[in-house]
Design an enzyme around this catalytic site. Structure first.
Site: not given
Ligand code: GRF
Length: 212
Positions: A11, A13, A92, A109
């Protein structure tokens, strides 16, 4: 603009978004909820520490990805989420989720897409021997890390770099890039033309640029 964040891991980010919001650097974006698929993950703890609404939806409890996504959408709708940010969310997603938030799902990413999609983009780049690595924020489409690129930051690979040092330097740039993109979207400065994404500079930056 109400922002939902999905995460699965440490976490950092998410923490960058929390910290940016605290210093008023997210513009009109407001962190409305944090959802995780791994109970007890660092991101959940960080969200709770910040007093944010949270939910846990364990993907293992669902027969398939579409059903799992429907559960995510239900939780996000309850909080009137308008922008969905994947901040280290390791699942996904399907059309169930993407169609619920058309053109409003973004992902961070740790590589310069389209190079090195998938897991561990940092180590793929390091092992490949690139001289320039970096990170990408992109719109999520039905492919794997294949949606239109919103913004990227390059990170030079230094001669004495090892993978961990490079990973850390990329992560530091992720923590700068993701809040800046969330703010730009919330301020209506991001437009999509086919695969090309236009990001107009922040008003303040434009003013500063004009005054140069
Ligand atoms: C980040 O490197 C992100 O680019 C990738 O997963 C990692 C998540 O890290 N998708 P954290 O959970 O935000 O610390």
């Amino acid at each position: 603009m109400k922002v939902g964040v999905l995460a699965s891991g440490g976490g950092t980010n998410l923490q960058a978004l929390i910290d940016a919001a605290a210093r008023g650097a997210l513009g009109p974006a407001k962190l409305a909820v944090v959802g995780v698929n791994v109970d007890g993950c660092g991101a959940l703890e960080r969200a709770r520490q910040a007093g944010l609404a949270t939910f846990v939806v364990d993907h293992r409890a669902f027969a398939d990805r579409a059903t799992f996504d429907r559960a995510l959408v239900a939780e996000l709708r309850v909080r009137q989420v308008e922008l969905l940010v994947m901040a280290g969310f390791m699942r996904l997603v399907t059309a169930e989720l993407l169609d619920a938030f058309p053109g409003r799902v973004i992902n961070i990413h740790p590589a310069l897409l389209p190079a090195f999609p998938g897991v561990d983009g940092q180590s793929q780049a390091f092992e490949y021997g690139v001289k320039i690595a970096g990170c990408t924020v992109h719109f999520v489409d039905r492919g794997r890390d294949s949606g239109p690129v919103i913004a990227q930051t390059a990170v030079c690979v230094l001669e004495n770099d090892d993978e961990d040092r490079l990973r850390q330097r990329i992560l530091e740039e992720e923590h700068r890039l993701l809040p800046a993109v969330v703010r730009a979207i919330a301020e209506g400065r991001v437009t999509l033309e086919g695969r090309r994404v236009r990001v107009r500079a922040a008003i303040a930056d434009e003013t500063r640029l004009r005054s140069l």
